[in-house]
Design a protein around this motif. Structure first.
Motif, PDB file in Angstrom:
ATOM      1  N   GLY A  46       0.850  -1.264  -0.075  1.00  0.00           N
ATOM      2  CA  GLY A  46       0.161  -0.198  -0.026  1.00  0.00           C
ATOM      3  C   GLY A  46       0.968   1.196  -0.149  1.00  0.00           C
ATOM      4  O   GLY A  46       1.836   1.332   0.532  1.00  0.00           O
ATOM      5  N   VAL A  47       0.249   2.255  -0.419  1.00  0.00           N
ATOM      6  CA  VAL A  47       0.812   3.638  -0.413  1.00  0.00           C
ATOM      7  C   VAL A  47      -0.234   4.698  -0.017  1.00  0.00           C
ATOM      8  O   VAL A  47      -1.367   4.702  -0.619  1.00  0.00           O
ATOM      9  N   GLY A  48       0.190   5.484   1.097  1.00  0.00           N
ATOM     10  CA  GLY A  48      -0.927   6.473   1.353  1.00  0.00           C
ATOM     11  C   GLY A  48      -2.131   5.469   1.835  1.00  0.00           C
ATOM     12  O   GLY A  48      -2.112   4.505   2.562  1.00  0.00           O
ATOM     13  N   ASP A  49      -3.348   5.772   1.445  1.00  0.00           N
ATOM     14  CA  ASP A  49      -4.556   5.134   1.931  1.00  0.00           C
ATOM     15  C   ASP A  49      -5.130   3.829   0.806  1.00  0.00           C
ATOM     16  O   ASP A  49      -6.065   3.529   0.775  1.00  0.00           O
ATOM     17  N   GLU A  50      -4.183   3.918  -0.406  1.00  0.00           N
ATOM     18  CA  GLU A  50      -4.426   2.718  -1.302  1.00  0.00           C
ATOM     19  C   GLU A  50      -3.713   1.652  -1.126  1.00  0.00           C
ATOM     20  O   GLU A  50      -2.600   1.690  -0.585  1.00  0.00           O
ATOM     21  N   ILE A  51      -4.151   0.348  -1.270  1.00  0.00           N
ATOM     22  CA  ILE A  51      -3.564  -0.896  -1.059  1.00  0.00           C
ATOM     23  C   ILE A  51      -3.974  -1.751  -2.268  1.00  0.00           C
ATOM     24  O   ILE A  51      -5.075  -1.876  -2.719  1.00  0.00           O
ATOM     25  N   GLU A  52      -3.099  -2.322  -2.621  1.00  0.00           N
ATOM     26  CA  GLU A  52      -3.275  -3.281  -3.903  1.00  0.00           C
ATOM     27  C   GLU A  52      -2.604  -4.663  -3.733  1.00  0.00           C
ATOM     28  O   GLU A  52      -1.413  -4.659  -3.003  1.00  0.00           O
ATOM     29  N   PRO A  53      -2.940  -5.769  -4.336  1.00  0.00           N
ATOM     30  CA  PRO A  53      -2.501  -7.108  -4.001  1.00  0.00           C
ATOM     31  C   PRO A  53      -0.961  -7.173  -4.977  1.00  0.00           C
ATOM     32  O   PRO A  53      -1.010  -6.537  -5.988  1.00  0.00           O
ATOM     33  N   LEU A  54       0.294  -7.501  -4.228  1.00  0.00           N
ATOM     34  CA  LEU A  54       1.554  -7.680  -4.997  1.00  0.00           C
ATOM     35  C   LEU A  54       1.516  -9.000  -5.577  1.00  0.00           C
ATOM     36  O   LEU A  54       2.171  -9.083  -6.742  1.00  0.00           O
ATOM     37  N   CYS A  55       1.290 -10.076  -4.824  1.00  0.00           N
ATOM     38  CA  CYS A  55       1.457 -11.468  -5.677  1.00  0.00           C
ATOM     39  C   CYS A  55       0.683 -12.506  -4.779  1.00  0.00           C
ATOM     40  O   CYS A  55       0.168 -12.200  -3.768  1.00  0.00           O
ATOM     41  N   THR A  56       0.523 -13.599  -5.753  1.00  0.00           N
ATOM     42  CA  THR A  56      -0.168 -14.670  -4.826  1.00  0.00           C
ATOM     43  C   THR A  56       0.610 -15.960  -5.354  1.00  0.00           C
ATOM     44  O   THR A  56       0.648 -16.142  -6.611  1.00  0.00           O
ATOM     45  N   PHE A  57       1.006 -16.833  -4.371  1.00  0.00           N
ATOM     46  CA  PHE A  57       1.926 -17.861  -4.961  1.00  0.00           C
ATOM     47  C   PHE A  57       1.634 -18.965  -4.144  1.00  0.00           C
ATOM     48  O   PHE A  57       1.197 -19.066  -3.025  1.00  0.00           O
ATOM     49  N   VAL A  58       2.042 -20.136  -4.628  1.00  0.00           N
ATOM     50  CA  VAL A  58       1.756 -21.705  -3.819  1.00  0.00           C
ATOM     51  C   VAL A  58       3.150 -21.868  -3.237  1.00  0.00           C
ATOM     52  O   VAL A  58       4.284 -22.032  -4.269  1.00  0.00           O
ATOM     53  N   VAL A  59       3.466 -22.305  -2.080  1.00  0.00           N
ATOM     54  CA  VAL A  59       4.692 -22.549  -1.415  1.00  0.00           C
ATOM     55  C   VAL A  59       5.242 -23.847  -1.809  1.00  0.00           C
ATOM     56  O   VAL A  59       4.344 -24.803  -1.696  1.00  0.00           O
TER      57      VAL A  59
END
Length: 709
Positions: A92-105
């Motif tokens: 996130g930056v300021g009041d905005e937030i977004e997904p960065l990644c999704t992965f399987v370990v």
């Protein structure tokens, strides 16, 4: 541009990181910015963006922890296992937030001391499309139906349609042994598309080239470095491919071509080869229609090779068009790094102008024959690496066999015998036994010449007397053997070839002795140029020991048996490399015997040193340089990855001098930033101020901050 993109690309930004780790048991572990030590996302780990690419990304996530929190039974992991867990990270930056990644370990590694854990794995594309593909679709079928059928082997939602999806595949393709990923790539190539996974983990099918697409502008202030590859491609005007025999057809394969209107010449800069595609059925009109449709969706594509590194924006993905320092092109590969900051390394790709085809080796290890030039040398293939399953039915014809490779008489004999066995209605076992008898009967005496026998392949054999001459026996080829008297002359005995032997008296004179080894030598007067006396443990026994006043009784003692008198050593014969480490202490060094001239300070490390005058060009320290004035530690300099930190050792306030701005830190957090072209001094009433060496930061009456020196 969205509010998130504006905040992410602003000159000053404050990032926040969070996430979850969902274990196989369903339990969720919340992650904060303090947990995430670093994260690397390598997007397009195979070949990056290609027409028909099915992209996946590799992730490496390092999490902090103490007291074995991530070890089995630890506070964070408890009794669960990390393998198979799904990790999702948000930025996130300021009041905005977004997904960065999704992965399987898929891999996890925790240190014994339990300081932290490293998790790595791929996004769902790698997992979902890795299985073998089996085609059960009824043909003729549209391109959309083929794509939906392939994705039906995964857990992804099926798309309603794909670009050019009304085009028809007339018959069942000859897929061969391929994965879901390969099959999907072949289908998407004819749609002019590629596939990727969103940062939230959802499947996306995107056109490779969208003419109306507006390029995202990367501001110069955000670009940390850039390199231009000077290799341009396009506009695309010609598309080539190779047809493949259908599952139930015998039509010959051929290269086909689609050319845009007004184009007369295909060059390395305007033509792209898609290679062999099973959906292009040989001998059908639909193959040409499918290729022409793909060209219609790719026509005009332009690529410019370059790479750049900038402050990073998670909304930019592979396949997006960007404008950087006068260059507009598609992002074909990208690596994102999150550590103490966030940055992205992007590649703007263009095909190799000498051979702009798809990859020769597929990610699954398959061979793309259309990518090869010339022939494959059979001698380079690993033994037994080509099996019958790997040879396409009907692909080996008489025209493809080299002249003389198959003996005509052998073929006739085998054919006649097989026909005879077939006429007798022999069983399969009998037929195989009959063929084996043919092979055995065909190898009579003298049927194999010397040129077809490998070295050392014949062991026991019948050899006629005198059939082997001396010229055919290699050196040392005869071991223990019976040799007749007089059969070996003196010229045939090599130096050192005779060991223990009986030699007649008087037959060896002193002139014939080169080297002598003996346990006992009885001699009258022994005259030698050099005498070496070797004692126990490989040491020389003391010589002239009486120079040190040692008696014969002392020499018999163990302490002196292997001693060497120091008075008879050659001057300077003992060098530093002969001394055991740490064997010389200050007690063994005479005071004043070592001066600065004998000390090489280039590798000198000291925790404390009193130096009158220090002349040096390189001062190194693992952490920082602390300046002490008047007996009190006043200020320090610390070189960090993102700049030079200046301040007092025990103060919560510090300055961080970056390449493009100056940050003011309070307890490690940025509380204010000043771009170099925006520094100013404001002479206004202040409520308080912060003094850092020569730097003064004032808080003005209007609530702003003023910076002065």
């Amino acid at each position: 541009m969205t509010a998130y993109q504006q905040a992410m690309r602003a000159p000053g930004r404050e990032l926040a990181v969070s996430g979850t780790l969902t274990l196989d048991t369903g339990r969720e572990i919340a992650l904060t910015g303090a947990d995430v030590v670093s994260l690397t996302i390598d997007e397009g780990v195979d070949d990056g963006l290609l027409v028909g690419a099915v992209l996946s990304a590799k992730h490496t996530l390092k999490l902090a922890g103490a007291d074995g929190a991530w070890l089995p039974g630890g506070a964070r992991l408890q009794n669960d296992a990390p393998l198979g867990a799904t990790a999702q990270i948000f930025i996130g930056v300021g009041d905005e937030i977004e997904p960065l990644c999704t992965f399987v370990v898929r891999e996890a590694e925790a240190a014994k001391d339990g300081v932290g854990i490293t998790l790595s794995g791929y996004d769902s594309m790698y997992e979902e499309t890795g299985a073998a593909f089996a085609d059960t679709l009824a043909y003729p079928a549209t391109l959309t139906a083929v794509v939906r059928h392939i994705l039906g082997k995964t857990r992804y939602p099926l798309p309603g349609s794909v670009p050019g999806g009304d085009a028809v595949v007339p018959a069942a393709p000859q897929w061969g042994a391929c994965s879901v990923r390969q099959a999907l790539g072949w289908a998407l190539a004819l749609a002019g598309c590629f596939a990727r996974v969103s940062r939230a983990g959802e499947l996306e099918i995107r056109p490779v080239w969208e003419t109306p697409q507006i390029a995202e502008n990367i501001a110069d202030a955000a670009v940390l470095s850039r390199n231009c590859g000077f290799a341009d491609f396009g506009p695309l005007k010609v598309l080539r491919a190779t047809t493949v025999r259908g599952a139930n057809s015998e039509a010959e394969t051929a290269q086909i071509e689609a050319m845009a209107a007004g184009t007369s010449v295909a060059t390395a800069q305007n033509a792209l080869d898609l290679g062999a595609n099973p959906l292009l059925i040989a001998g059908t009109t639909q193959a040409q229609a499918l290729l022409s449709g793909a060209l219609a969706r790719l026509e005009g594509m332009e690529l410019h090779r370059a790479n750049f590194r900038f402050r990073g924006d998670p909304t930019l993905r592979i396949g997006d068009r960007v404008y950087v320092d006068g260059t507009t092109s598609l992002i074909t590969r990208q690596k994102l790094r999150l550590s103490k900051g966030f940055a992205a390394e992007c590649e703007l790709g263009a095909p190799d102008p000498s051979d702009n085809r798809l990859r020769a080796i597929t990610p699954e290890g398959g061979l793309n024959a259309a990518r090869l030039t010339g022939t494959v040398d059979g001698g380079l293939l690993a033994a037994e690496s080509v099996t019958a399953a790997a040879i396409r039915a009907g692909s080996v014809t008489a025209a493809k066999l080299a002249a003389g490779a198959v003996d005509a008489q052998a073929i006739s004999a085998v054919s006649a015998r097989v026909a005879e066995l077939a006429a007798q209605q022999a069983s399969a076992d009998a037929l195989y036994a009959g063929i084996a008898q043919i092979a055995e009967a065909s190898m009579g005496e003298a049927s194999i010449d010397a040129a077809r026998i490998q070295d050392a392949t014949i062991t026991s054999a019948k050899i006629q007397d005198a059939a082997i001459t001396a010229a055919k026996i290699a050196d040392a080829a005869v071991g223990t053997a019976k040799i007749a008297l007089g059969a070996i002359t003196t010229a045939l005995i090599a130096a050192g070839a005779v060991g223990t032997a009986q030699i007649a008296d008087g037959s060896i004179t002193d002139a014939k002795i080169v080297s002598l080894n003996a346990d006992v030598i009885t001699a009258g007067t022994l005259s030698v140029e050099r005498l070496l006396l070797k004692g126990a443990n490989g040491l020389f026994r003391a010589i002239n020991a009486t120079d040190e006043g040692l008696t014969v009784e002392q020499l018999s003692q163990e302490a002196y048996q292997n001693a060497i008198s120091g008075t008879v050593l050659t001057a300077r014969s003992v060098t530093a490399d002969k001394l055991a480490a740490k064997s010389i202490t200050a007690n063994e060094i005479a005071a004043g015997s070592i001066s600065a001239a004998e000390v090489d300070v280039s590798g000198l490390l000291a925790s404390e040193a009193a130096v009158g005058v220090l002349k040096t060009y390189d001062i190194r320290n693992d952490d920082c340089i602390t300046l002490t004035v008047g007996g009190e530690r006043q200020t320090f300099l610390r070189v960090r990855a993102e700049g030079v930190e200046i301040g007092r050792e025990n103060s919560d306030y510090k300055l961080l001098l970056r390449s493009d701005r100056l940050d003011i830190l309070q307890t490690g957090q940025v509380i204010a930033s000043f771009a170099y072209n925006r520094l100013w001094t404001q002479a206004a009433e202040v409520e308080d101020y912060l003094k850092l060496g020569a730097y003064t930061v004032r808080k003005s009456s209007d609530g702003g901050l003023a910076f002065g020196i």
